[in-house]
Design a protein around this motif. Structure first.
Motif, short mmCIF file in Angstrom:
data_model
loop_
_atom_site.label_atom_id
_atom_site.label_comp_id
_atom_site.label_asym_id
_atom_site.label_seq_id
_atom_site.Cartn_x
_atom_site.Cartn_y
_atom_site.Cartn_z
N VAL A 83 47.76 26.69 24.42
CA VAL A 83 47.75 27.62 25.56
C VAL A 83 48.93 27.29 26.46
CG1 VAL A 83 46.50 28.40 27.59
CG2 VAL A 83 45.26 27.87 25.47
N ILE A 84 49.76 28.28 26.72
CA ILE A 84 50.93 28.06 27.58
C ILE A 84 50.65 28.53 29.00
CG2 ILE A 84 53.36 28.67 27.92
CD1 ILE A 84 53.45 29.11 24.86
N GLU A 85 49.91 29.62 29.07
CA GLU A 85 49.63 30.18 30.39
C GLU A 85 48.23 30.77 30.35
OE1 GLU A 85 53.22 32.41 31.63
OE2 GLU A 85 51.79 33.46 32.93
N SER A 86 47.48 30.65 31.43
CA SER A 86 46.17 31.29 31.45
C SER A 86 45.76 31.60 32.88
CB SER A 86 45.12 30.41 30.78
OG SER A 86 45.00 29.20 31.48
N TYR A 87 44.93 32.61 33.05
CA TYR A 87 44.45 32.95 34.39
C TYR A 87 43.14 33.72 34.32
CZ TYR A 87 46.59 37.56 33.52
OH TYR A 87 46.92 38.76 33.00
N VAL A 88 42.49 33.84 35.45
CA VAL A 88 41.26 34.62 35.60
C VAL A 88 41.51 35.67 36.66
CG1 VAL A 88 38.81 34.57 36.13
CG2 VAL A 88 39.93 32.53 35.26
N GLU A 89 41.02 36.89 36.41
CA GLU A 89 41.04 37.89 37.46
C GLU A 89 39.65 38.50 37.57
OE1 GLU A 89 45.60 39.58 37.56
OE2 GLU A 89 44.11 40.69 36.43
N ILE A 90 39.18 38.69 38.78
CA ILE A 90 37.93 39.43 38.92
C ILE A 90 38.12 40.50 39.97
CG2 ILE A 90 36.35 37.59 38.22
CD1 ILE A 90 35.70 37.14 41.13
N GLU A 91 37.33 41.55 39.78
CA GLU A 91 37.35 42.61 40.78
C GLU A 91 36.02 42.51 41.51
OE1 GLU A 91 38.03 46.46 39.09
OE2 GLU A 91 37.25 47.45 40.88
N ILE A 92 36.09 42.40 42.84
CA ILE A 92 34.83 42.30 43.60
C ILE A 92 34.73 43.44 44.61
CG2 ILE A 92 34.46 39.82 43.34
CD1 ILE A 92 35.85 39.35 45.94
N ARG A 93 33.48 43.74 44.94
CA ARG A 93 33.22 44.88 45.81
C ARG A 93 32.24 44.42 46.87
NH1 ARG A 93 29.85 49.01 45.48
NH2 ARG A 93 28.81 48.18 43.66
N ASN A 94 32.37 44.96 48.09
CA ASN A 94 31.39 44.58 49.12
C ASN A 94 30.61 45.78 49.61
OD1 ASN A 94 33.06 45.91 50.88
ND2 ASN A 94 33.76 44.07 51.97
N ALA A 95 29.76 45.57 50.62
CA ALA A 95 28.83 46.61 51.06
C ALA A 95 29.56 47.82 51.62
CB ALA A 95 27.88 46.03 52.10
N THR A 96 30.76 47.61 52.17
CA THR A 96 31.47 48.75 52.75
C THR A 96 32.23 49.54 51.68
OG1 THR A 96 33.43 47.42 53.15
CG2 THR A 96 31.81 47.51 54.92
N GLY A 97 32.09 49.14 50.42
CA GLY A 97 32.75 49.85 49.34
C GLY A 97 34.17 49.39 49.11
N GLN A 98 34.61 48.40 49.87
CA GLN A 98 35.95 47.86 49.70
C GLN A 98 36.01 47.10 48.38
OE1 GLN A 98 36.92 45.01 52.68
NE2 GLN A 98 39.07 44.85 52.05
N SER A 99 37.07 47.29 47.64
CA SER A 99 37.19 46.67 46.33
C SER A 99 38.50 45.91 46.26
CB SER A 99 37.17 47.77 45.27
OG SER A 99 36.57 47.30 44.11
N ILE A 100 38.47 44.65 45.82
CA ILE A 100 39.73 43.92 45.70
C ILE A 100 39.78 43.16 44.37
CG2 ILE A 100 40.15 43.57 48.16
CD1 ILE A 100 39.10 40.70 47.69
N ILE A 101 41.00 42.84 43.98
CA ILE A 101 41.20 42.04 42.77
C ILE A 101 41.58 40.63 43.21
CG2 ILE A 101 42.66 41.73 40.75
CD1 ILE A 101 43.05 44.83 40.87
N VAL A 102 40.94 39.65 42.59
CA VAL A 102 41.20 38.26 42.92
C VAL A 102 41.76 37.58 41.68
CG1 VAL A 102 40.17 36.08 43.66
CG2 VAL A 102 39.27 38.24 44.54
N ARG A 103 42.85 36.86 41.81
CA ARG A 103 43.43 36.19 40.66
C ARG A 103 43.68 34.73 40.97
NH1 ARG A 103 48.29 37.55 36.76
NH2 ARG A 103 49.10 35.45 36.37
N ASP A 105 45.32 31.32 38.83
CA ASP A 105 45.92 30.81 37.60
C ASP A 105 45.25 29.51 37.19
OD1 ASP A 105 47.62 32.90 37.42
OD2 ASP A 105 49.25 31.91 38.52
N ILE A 106 45.26 29.27 35.87
CA ILE A 106 44.67 28.02 35.38
C ILE A 106 45.77 27.08 34.91
CG2 ILE A 106 43.03 26.98 33.79
CD1 ILE A 106 41.78 29.88 33.66
#
Lengths: 677, 160
Positions: A83-103, A105-106
């Motif tokens: 493995v040369i490069e790796s990462y995790v991304e998640i998309e999360i949402r809150n009660a106000t409907g706001q949605s963001i992507i969180v990344r 790196d590993i």
């Protein structure tokens, strides 16, 4: 609230990109796959992306398996690639409907302490991301500083985290890492206790209690917090008061003495402060107003008097000279007396201080001796039982030299020493007061003496003046009086300002005291009890449905202290007693209880983040039927504010049969990380 | 007026007297166990014990310990006191088999027994007990060697 909408894993080798994408929905999500296929990896990646891996333990290592860190292969029998490069991304949402992507790196990318976020569009739809922001995690301040990720995440969830006491006496926010073990059941350690396990490295006192108080939004925590705030504010006011008072007293000492300011703020002072400055006149302390009035009257009188020429004034001056001389002698003698009096008082003060000090030490030693009794027979016979180990006679005389004396009992001795300390403290206080008074009188006499001396000097000079020159006596007296008036005025001004400030402090202090008195005791309010009982009912209902057998479900109750489950059993005498659950229920029933506890908390806790993750709930070879009952129960909850993510290796058809169409079932064969086309 | 031939009888009962904390057996026995426990090999000569005892009882001579441990020998203006109560306490320690007699550097010395070591462990575990005493001992008991003890003794002799 926080929901996971999408999880993306990427592990890049020299030849290709391995990856996995998992969409999640509100309600129940089940990840079904065989063992060692990457289910736990996926769930731990969520924790990792949120920077919360320390809630599993204090080590800073990546809690992800080697496929995300070192080497990876598509199938069991294939060759490994690095493995040369790796990462995790998640998309999360809150009660106000706001949605963001969180990344995050590993390997091979940015620093692991860096967490990047973007505002939409969603991971599934792809497209250009907007509004990138960088946060740091794991570092000091990441839970309190503006650009700390935890500050951001708590805000995103909609939490305002309470301050909680730590073991070292300081305070810290209730860290997200402390709360998350109540939302996320990790596979390796998560199933070992019903609540938590909570990380200990945060050094938060009573962490289980604080977390439960926060999640259930109990009043008792808020009340305790408010009381601490009030206490801190009260002591801050006290410090301000003491400083202000000392400053004023310092000024006062130059003129006379100050009366009427208590050592600590009082309610009375807040309403009607009464501040008096007294000066010594002819051996009596009189109010400064009186002295000022007398001085002013004298000045007026002197200004009326026509100024005589020297010759006419000489007889009077000679008479006055005699008076002043006697005065000086008298004052010098008095000063001498006062000086030795002050010395005596100071000696007394010192003796009292020394006595108090040795009494305090004696008290400490006697108290230590009393505590040492706890050790009992470990101390040996002489110390433990007061019997001589050699001759077996009583040694109640302790180590005293006199054979006939009998030593006081320890408790009696301690209270004896304490009462002495009390007595000597009072003595020391009054000695302090006397010393101060002595010095005030000394200063006043000293001033008088100096005045008399200067009058004597001017009389002598006046007598020697040419006989037609105007007499200086009157003029000089006026000058002296006016100097005194000026000093008195400037002090009065200072006193008025200080008095106003002190009154303001006393008012704040009174209000704080009032509120402190009005704060209810640190008990659960009716509201709190209702919340706890509701949670208890929900848990009892659930464990019944899940086939809990160690006790009657109604015998499982929640502790009112930190809401940990307890079992009601009978002791030998037949009385009902509460017992810790750990050794009382079977291992599989412990698992059932944990399912029920977290699910009920999700349903009822007002501050819940709306997310529960269970990594492999089928622990301890639990009955499949129980597990399906649990899955069914989880699938039943259709409330949009709740998300449950469960991983399991139970067979797919059985899982599908249990949850029907009510859940989002994600399944895959082989490894979850596969080469992307 | 007639005098009563037989006066009314008086009786006196002796009341217990207050005992200074350092004359309490439990306090002193524990202190001795701590002194030995903090010393090398859990043993110390009688002379060393007396020196430590004097330093702890009267905080006035505590700074002298620092001199003993740090300064060159022969420069210690310290005539330490030998306290009879301490001797009695030592007897209790030995009688209770918390420590046994031995010799070190040609001086009679005490060494903790297994029972004494157990008590020492219990004492050190409890953090709110004998705190200031432990501070002093932890600092000086281990570093004070028998050679330094000799230096103190000879300095005391010279001073007289």
């Amino acid at each position: 609230m926080i929901h996971i909408s999408h999880l993306r894993l990427r592990s890049i080798t020299a030849n290709r990109i391995y990856g996995a994408d998992m969409p999640f929905k509100a309600g129940l999500n089940v990840i079904q796959a065989g063992n060692t296929s990457g289910k736990s990896t996926s769930l731990q990646a969520i924790i990792y992306a949120l920077g919360l891996e320390r809630s599993l333990g204090p080590q800073l290592d990546v809690p992800l398996p080697y496929a995300m860190r070192e080497r990876i292969h598509p199938r069991k029998d294939d060759e490994y690639e690095l493995v040369i490069e790796s990462y995790v991304e998640i998309e999360i949402r809150n009660a106000t409907g706001q949605s963001i992507i969180v990344r995050r790196d590993i390997v091979g990318g940015k620093d692991r302490k860096l967490i990047q976020t973007w505002a939409g569009p969603g991971l599934a739809s792809g497209g250009a991301r907007s509004n990138p922001r960088d946060f740091y995690a794991l570092d000091r301040g990441s839970a309190q500083a503006e650009d700390g990720f935890y500050t951001f995440l708590a805000g995103f969830i909609g939490w305002s985290l309470p301050k909680v006491p730590r073991f070292d006496g300081t305070e810290s926010p209730l860290y997200l890492e402390a709360i998350f073990p109540m939302l996320f059941v990790e596979q390796k350690r998560g199933w070992s206790t019903i609540q938590g396990p909570f990380p200990t490295f945060l050094k938060i006192q009573d962490v289980a209690r604080r977390v439960m108080e926060f999640l259930l939004d109990l009043d008792v925590g808020k009340i305790r917090r408010r009381r601490t705030e009030l206490r801190n504010a009260t002591s801050a006011e006290l410090v301000r008061w003491t400083q202000r008072r000392a400053a004023l007293e310092d000024i006062a000492q130059r003129v006379g003495r100050l009366r009427g300011i208590p050592t600590a703020p009082t309610a009375e002072f807040a309403i009607a402060p009464e501040l008096r400055l007294e000066i010594l006149r002819d051996g009596e302390w009189i109010a400064i107003d009186e002295a000022v009035r007398a001085a002013k009257a004298r000045v007026a009188e002197l200004e009326e008097t026509p100024i005589e020429d020297t010759e006419a004034a000489v007889p009077e001056m000679l008479e006055r000279l005699e008076v002043v001389r006697t005065d000086i002698d008298r004052l010098s003698a008095q000063l001498e007396a006062l000086r030795s009096e002050a010395n005596l008082e100071e000696q007394e003060q010192r003796a009292l201080r020394a006595r108090l000090e040795s009494l305090q030490q004696d008290l400490k030693r006697n108290e230590d001796a009393l505590k040492l009794r706890r050790l009992g027979s470990d101390l040996g016979q002489a110390a433990g039982e007061h019997v001589c180990p050699t001759c077996h006679q009583d040694v109640s005389s302790e180590l005293l030299p006199a054979v006939e004396a009998v030593g006081m009992g320890l408790e009696e001795n301690i209270s004896f020493v304490k009462s002495q300390i009390e007595l000597y403290k009072v003595g020391l206080d009054s000695a302090n007061e006397r010393v101060k008074d002595c010095y005030a009188r000394f200063r006043a006499r000293d001033d008088e003496l100096r005045e008399a001396q200067s009058e004597l000097r001017s009389l002598r000079q006046a007598i020697l003046q040419p006989s037609k020159a105007p007499s200086r006596i009157v003029i000089e007296e006026i000058v002296r009086l006016q100097a005194f008036l000026e000093r008195a005025m400037s002090f009065e001004e200072a006193a008025i300002i200080a008095s106003e400030e002190l009154q303001a402090i006393a008012q704040v202090w009174s209000r704080l005291q009032e509120e402190l008195k009005g704060t209810p005791p640190d008990n659960l309010t009716n509201n709190d009890s209702a919340k706890i009982y509701a949670l208890q009912d929900a848990i009892q209902r659930r464990i019944q449905a899940y086939g809990f057998r160690s006790f009657q479900p109604s015998e499982i109750i929640l502790s009112l202290e930190n809401q940990r489950p307890l079992a009601l059993t009978r002791d030998e005498e037949g009385d009902v007693v509460e017992k810790e659950i750990t050794f009382e229920v079977s291992a599989s029933d412990g698992i059932r209880l944990k399912w029920a506890y977290y699910l009920s908390l999700l349903q009822l806790a007002r501050n819940h983040a709306g997310l529960v993750v269970y990594d492999e709930p089928g622990q301890q070879e639990i009955d499949a039927s129980s597990l399906y009952a649990f899955l069914k129960d989880g699938a039943r909850d259709k409330s949009p504010g709740r998300q449950i993510i469960i991983s399991t290796s139970e067979p797919l058809p059985a899982v599908k049969a249990a949850v029907g169409d009510e859940a989002n079932v994600i399944n895959f064969d082989g490894f979850i990380l596969q080469p992307l086309r | 007026m007639t005098l009563t031939l037989q006066p009314e009888r008086f009786s006196f009962r002796s009341r217990p007297i207050a005992v200074p904390g350092d004359l309490r057996i439990e306090w002193r026995v524990s202190l001795i166990v701590l002194m030995l426990g903090y010393s090398r090999a859990k043993q110390a000569s009688l002379a060393k014990l007396h020196i430590l005892n004097d330093a702890i009882r009267a905080s006035r001579s505590e700074h002298l310990l620092e001199l003993v441990v740090k300064a060159k020998p022969g420069r210690m203006p310290w005539t330490f006191r030998v306290e009879p109560a301490f001797g009695r306490a030592l007897d209790f320690v030995v009688g209770d088999k918390l420590a046994g007699w031995t010799t070190t550097a040609d001086r009679s010395a005490l060494q903790l027994t297994a029972q004494g070591v157990r008590l020492f462990d219990a004492l050190t575990r409890d953090t709110d007990l004998l705190t200031s005493e432990k501070d002093v001992l932890a600092k000086y008991a281990k570093t004070m060697t028998e050679t330094m003890v000799t230096a103190v003794l000879s300095a005391a002799r010279k001073a007289k």
